[in-house]
Design a protein around this motif. Structure first.
Motif, mmCIF file in Angstrom:
data_model
loop_
_atom_site.group_PDB
_atom_site.id
_atom_site.type_symbol
_atom_site.label_atom_id
_atom_site.label_comp_id
_atom_site.label_asym_id
_atom_site.label_seq_id
_atom_site.Cartn_x
_atom_site.Cartn_y
_atom_site.Cartn_z
ATOM 1 N N GLY A 84 0.840 -1.194 0.000
ATOM 2 C CA GLY A 84 0.000 0.000 0.000
ATOM 3 C C GLY A 84 0.874 1.241 0.000
ATOM 4 N N ALA A 85 0.239 2.401 -0.040
ATOM 5 C CA ALA A 85 0.982 3.651 -0.242
ATOM 6 C C ALA A 85 2.074 3.875 0.805
ATOM 7 C CB ALA A 85 0.009 4.823 -0.225
ATOM 8 N N PHE A 86 1.790 3.531 2.073
ATOM 9 C CA PHE A 86 2.761 3.862 3.115
ATOM 10 C C PHE A 86 3.904 2.854 3.162
ATOM 11 C CE2 PHE A 86 -1.124 6.074 4.206
ATOM 12 C CZ PHE A 86 -0.616 7.364 4.204
ATOM 13 N N SER A 87 3.572 1.573 3.113
ATOM 14 C CA SER A 87 4.644 0.572 3.115
ATOM 15 C C SER A 87 5.522 0.739 1.870
ATOM 16 C CB SER A 87 4.065 -0.841 3.199
ATOM 17 O OG SER A 87 2.951 -0.999 2.360
ATOM 18 N N ASP A 88 4.911 1.123 0.743
ATOM 19 C CA ASP A 88 5.681 1.334 -0.489
ATOM 20 C C ASP A 88 6.693 2.470 -0.303
ATOM 21 O OD1 ASP A 88 3.910 -0.540 -1.413
ATOM 22 O OD2 ASP A 88 3.214 0.600 -3.152
ATOM 23 N N VAL A 132 5.036 -2.730 7.690
ATOM 24 C CA VAL A 132 4.026 -1.803 8.201
ATOM 25 C C VAL A 132 2.925 -2.662 8.827
ATOM 26 C CG1 VAL A 132 2.268 -0.093 7.572
ATOM 27 C CG2 VAL A 132 4.578 0.066 6.618
ATOM 28 N N HIS A 133 2.769 -2.509 10.142
ATOM 29 C CA HIS A 133 1.802 -3.349 10.867
ATOM 30 C C HIS A 133 0.401 -3.145 10.307
ATOM 31 C CE1 HIS A 133 -0.214 -4.268 15.020
ATOM 32 N NE2 HIS A 133 -0.315 -5.281 14.212
ATOM 33 N N ASN A 134 0.019 -1.863 10.181
ATOM 34 C CA ASN A 134 -1.349 -1.534 9.763
ATOM 35 C C ASN A 134 -1.259 -0.576 8.574
ATOM 36 O OD1 ASN A 134 -4.300 -1.696 10.674
ATOM 37 N ND2 ASN A 134 -4.000 0.519 10.509
ATOM 38 N N GLU A 135 -1.538 -1.083 7.383
ATOM 39 C CA GLU A 135 -1.425 -0.249 6.167
ATOM 40 C C GLU A 135 -2.652 0.670 6.094
ATOM 41 O OE1 GLU A 135 -0.794 1.865 3.592
ATOM 42 O OE2 GLU A 135 0.936 0.557 3.306
ATOM 43 N N GLY A 320 -10.331 7.526 -0.724
ATOM 44 C CA GLY A 320 -9.298 6.511 -0.923
ATOM 45 C C GLY A 320 -7.955 7.198 -1.153
ATOM 46 N N TYR A 321 -6.871 6.478 -0.854
ATOM 47 C CA TYR A 321 -5.538 7.079 -0.955
ATOM 48 C C TYR A 321 -4.938 6.804 -2.331
ATOM 49 C CZ TYR A 321 -1.155 8.972 0.730
ATOM 50 O OH TYR A 321 -0.053 9.766 0.900
ATOM 51 N N GLY A 322 -4.439 7.861 -2.973
ATOM 52 C CA GLY A 322 -3.748 7.724 -4.259
ATOM 53 C C GLY A 322 -4.631 7.083 -5.310
#
Ligand code: PLP
Length: 355
Positions: A84-88, A132-135, A320-322
């Motif tokens: 997802g956006a953050f883990s990426d 990332v525990h919680n995406e 939604g994100y991105g």
């Protein structure tokens, strides 16, 4: 402008008592008063994180601690779980800090499993892994306990965990899971303003840092350790946020850590039931987040218009994100959010959409 009640996955709503705690008269960061404040905050954070080890305070958002974890714990190569956006983005942080970053990618909406991690770690030589525990972009929570179990087979790999949208809303158990860096910003499940981040840092991580060059200056773990010994931070910290953190940790402990997690799970259940009834869940079954629900927009509503209408009722949710914009929307149920607030939000959405 009138305040809109935030149901977005950060920043979250801050209670007026904690806003008042921010506004106390300032103290010097080399004073005895500051040392007492630091000495009050750190043991409470240790309880929350489930660690006997170090907990450092970072005057930055979580992104700064992503960078700190990479700079201090990675000599050459890191495996980055991407879902997802953050883990990426954590992979990008590793690359821009000159490290070799290898992706372990799954489709957005899916979890990263212990088996996938085991296979990837067995195939290469890595200093560390980022999880990332919680995406927050997809509403997926990975099973950290299972991942932790498999990490035991790879004792030389630093276990770097972003618990940004889970810490204080779901268990992170730093020592039991053997996490080396477990980081979060305070503007999510802590229900505090943005500007301060915290991280549990293991002895192993500090040992690793001793052998890593170019750790940088602002977030050099060894420098932070030196100051931690005297209940201080190396540079001037965000003192107002630490006042508020101290007050909020008292409130969290008064509620009860387990009770707080149970409340998050209960609110998530209410939102998930609603989402299943009217839409669908974006997260893979069995991995739905207890802090944020990502709803798949199966009805093709205009999320932007829904949010505008909600704004008229002084509430705000997240699109939604991105790439997931308009395809999904996100309802956060983290921090100090109560059941009546969530039920009120859902009833308002029902009315707006005529559900
Ligand atoms: N990690 C996760 C899981 C997030 O949700 C976010 C932001 O929402 C970040 C990292 C980055 O946080 P910040 O923008 O506060 O640095």
């Amino acid at each position: 402008m009138p305040h809109k009640r935030l149901f977005i996955p950060g920043p979250t709503e801050v209670r007026s008592e904690n806003l008042a705690a921010l506004a106390q008269a300032q103290i010097g960061h080399r004073s005895k008063e500051f040392q007492a404040l630091y000495e009050s905050v750190i043991p409470k954070l240790r309880r929350l994180l489930g660690t006997e080890g170090r907990v450092f305070l970072f005057t930055s958002s979580s992104t700064g601690v992503w960078e700190a974890a990479i700079r201090n714990c990675v000599k050459e190569r890191v495996l980055c779980c991407m879902q997802g956006a953050f883990s990426d983005r954590w992979l990008k942080v590793a690359e821009t800090n000159g490290k070799q970053a290898e992706p372990l990618k799954v489709e957005w909406g899916r979890a990263i499993t212990a088996e996938q991690i085991d296979r990837a770690l067995s195939a290469g030589k890595y200093d560390a892994i980022t999880v990332v525990h919680n995406e927050t972009a997809t509403g997926v929570m990975n099973h950290l306990d299972e991942i932790a179990e498999v990490l035991k087979k790879h004792p030389h790999v630093m276990f770097l965990v972003d618990a940004v949208s889970s810490m204080a809303g779901a268990e992170v158990a730093v020592d039991r899971y053997g996490i080396d860096v477990c980081l979060a910003g305070l503007q999510k499940a802590f229900s505090l303003p943005a500007g301060l981040a915290v991280a549990g840092v293991s002895e192993r991580a500090l040992e690793k840092a001793r052998g890593v060059e170019n750790r940088g200056y602002y977030f050099d773990f060894l420098e932070m350790l030196k100051y931690d010994e005297r209940n201080q931070t190396p540079a001037t910290p965000a003192i107002p946020q630490i006042f508020a953190l101290d007050a909020q940790l008292d409130a969290i402990l008064a509620e009860g850590i387990e009770q707080r997690y149970a409340r998050h799970a209960r609110l998530a259940g209410i939102v998930q039931d609603w989402a299943r009834r009217h839409f669908a869940l974006f997260a893979e079954k069995g991995y739905e987040s207890p802090t944020v629900t990502c709803v798949e927009n199966t009805r093709g509503i205009s999320v932007a218009e829904l949010n505008q209408e909600l704004g008229q009722q002084y509430a705000m949710i997240s699109n939604g994100y991105g790439v997931l914009k308009e395809k999904t929307f996100r309802l956060a149920h983290m921090g100090d959010t109560q059941e009546w607030e969530i039920r009120g939000l859902l009833a308002t959405i029902d009315r707006i959409l005529d559900l």
